[in-house]
Design an enzyme around this catalytic site. Structure first.
Site, PDB file in Angstrom:
ATOM      1  N   ALA A 211       7.489  -2.982   3.322  1.00 55.11           N
ATOM      2  CA  ALA A 211       7.526  -2.436   4.671  1.00 55.11           C
ATOM      3  C   ALA A 211       7.375  -0.914   4.681  1.00 55.11           C
ATOM      4  O   ALA A 211       6.736  -0.362   5.585  1.00 55.11           O
ATOM      5  CB  ALA A 211       8.831  -2.841   5.354  1.00 55.11           C
ATOM      6  N   GLU A 231      -1.939   0.785  -8.885  1.00 52.37           N
ATOM      7  CA  GLU A 231      -1.826  -0.445  -9.680  1.00 52.37           C
ATOM      8  C   GLU A 231      -1.934  -1.679  -8.799  1.00 52.37           C
ATOM      9  O   GLU A 231      -2.354  -2.734  -9.249  1.00 52.37           O
ATOM     10  CB  GLU A 231      -0.533  -0.471 -10.477  1.00 52.37           C
ATOM     11  N   GLY A 329       5.031   0.678 -13.063  1.00 56.76           N
ATOM     12  CA  GLY A 329       4.102   1.799 -13.164  1.00 56.76           C
ATOM     13  C   GLY A 329       4.592   3.077 -12.531  1.00 56.76           C
ATOM     14  O   GLY A 329       3.820   4.037 -12.402  1.00 56.76           O
TER      15      GLY A 329
END
Length: 426
Positions: A211, A231, A329
């Protein structure tokens, strides 16, 4: 490629003691996992390696203890409890490093389970909406077992597997995993607006799913020449691509193309990426490489956290001693943004947790909490109450500014703890 009639038959050559990699995220081959759950009961000491699996209930059943153990590079809904019960293993690792683990032979891969598109005229199937570390796992795997699904999009980039590489496959028409668009709360909308205030024209964005990223994206309609090197991405980018706000024109890596490693969302997203050469699904060793990320100007990384202390240390993978998610990541992109020309890294989170009864901004991280991003790496922290700039700021200045964006109910306590425990004069 040997074509068989069922997932169960496709798995029949897997033997005890094997290390199995499973295609992850929205590409999770649930039919193969269902078959593996049955097959594993006649085997011992199988290891199932994964990132974030969806609908993995069948392979997390307690009856599989001793038959199959999970090795998780990111904890998901089903594996989280297994890890915290000591019935599964969690490996903290930067996502960019996972393919290297396979390619260097530091992690054995006997079998890779994947879900792919049907082959084209040249015999090339596609890993579709999730390349991540699966492309690397397939390079080194002793065998590849595939669910060929006509609903899997054919994506461009590093996603292709030729039928000659696939050992065994079965074909079944199955719906893809749909991640519904959840309406942002008032708090999430305010956070999104505060994040968007830090995004400049020409920025190259990295964001996750959820969100808050979607709320930030909805506030970027007046921007120009944004790019995507991330990513993963979800439905929130589609309106900005349609309107021309995202055109990837200011990037140096993948100019004109949206660069990603996987995607999760709804049918519109999957239709958009299907056979679309303007979207490149690339190996996460490349996508998340900080030196690659940094070549783009104005990289703006947007990540989340579970807890941040008043010095700027970011806990993103655990709640105290309990593992919640993974390193992922975040640090890859924080570093990439740091070295990018005019780049910036943003950590965005609600100021409270547990229905407002506890603060996420704390004087000290919970006992056992893991530091994912260090206090030397954060540029901005954002809550619904504003933006705190961290880069180049002293501990005293950081504590003061973080307290200012904490929930008002906790500011007095945090100020007292900063003075008494951290010896910071505010």
């Amino acid at each position: 490629m040997r074509l068989v009639d069922s997932a169960e038959e496709a798995l029949d050559e897997i033997q005890s003691g094997e290390f199995i990699w499973c295609h992850s995220m929205a590409a999770t081959p649930t039919r193969l996992l269902e078959g593996l759950a049955g097959h594993a009961r006649s085997r011992r000491d199988l290891t199932l390696m994964q990132l974030h699996l969806e609908h993995a209930e069948t392979v997390t059943d307690p009856s599989l203890n001793g038959h199959l153990r999970h090795r998780c590079f990111f904890a998901g809904k089903q594996t989280r409890e297994l890890i915290n019960q000591g019935r599964a293993d969690y490996i903290p690792l930067f996502l960019s490093e996972l393919p290297k683990l396979f390619r260097k032979g530091e992690q054995r891969v006997d079998t890779a389970l994947v879900q792919v598109s049907p082959p084209d005229y040249h015999g090339n199937c596609s890993l579709g909406i999730s390349v991540e570390a699966t492309a690397a796992a397939c390079e080194v795997a002793g065998r590849i077992i595939a669910h060929v699904n006509p609903n899997m999009p054919r994506t461009h980039g590093d996603s292709f597997l030729n039928v000659r590489q696939i050992h065994t496959a079965f074909e079944s028409d199955e719906p893809l995993l749909i991640v519904g668009d959840r309406k942002a709360s008032a708090v999430e909308s305010r956070i999104g607006a505060n994040v968007a205030s830090l995004v400049e024209d020409g920025a190259c964005l990295q964001m996750g799913i959820g969100a808050i990223p979607d709320a930030a994206l909805r506030c970027l309609g007046d921007h120009r020449h944004l790019g995507i090197h991330t990513e993963m991405f979800s439905d929130g980018v589609l309106p900005l691509i349609d309107s021309g706000v995202i055109d990837n024109s200011a990037k140096r890596i993948g100019r004109g193309r949206t660069v990603t490693s996987f995607a999760m969302g709804g049918a519109a997203l999957y239709d958009f990426v299907h056979d679309n050469p303007q979207v490149a699904f690339l190996d996460v060793e490349f996508v998340n490489n900080p030196t690659v990320i940094a070549k783009n100007p104005r990289v703006t990384s947007i990540n989340s956290a579970l807890q941040i202390d008043l010095t700027g240390q970011v806990c993103a993978d655990s709640i105290g001693h309990r593992i919640y998610s993974g390193v992922g990541g975040q640090v890859d992109f924080v570093l990439g943004a740091t070295y990018s020309e005019q780049g910036k890294s943003i950590i965005a989170l609600p100021s409270t947790a547990r229905g407002g009864t506890s603060t996420r901004l704390v004087s000290s991280l919970a006992a056992g909490a893991g530091v994912v991003t260090t206090r030397a790496q954060v540029d901005f922290v954002v809550t619904e109450y504003g933006v705190a700039e961290m880069r180049g700021r002293s501990l005293r200045e950081r504590a003061r500014d973080l307290i200012a964006i904490a929930h008002p109910d906790f500011r007095e306590t945090l100020a007292r703890e900063a003075r008494d425990d951290l010896k910071l004069s505010l």
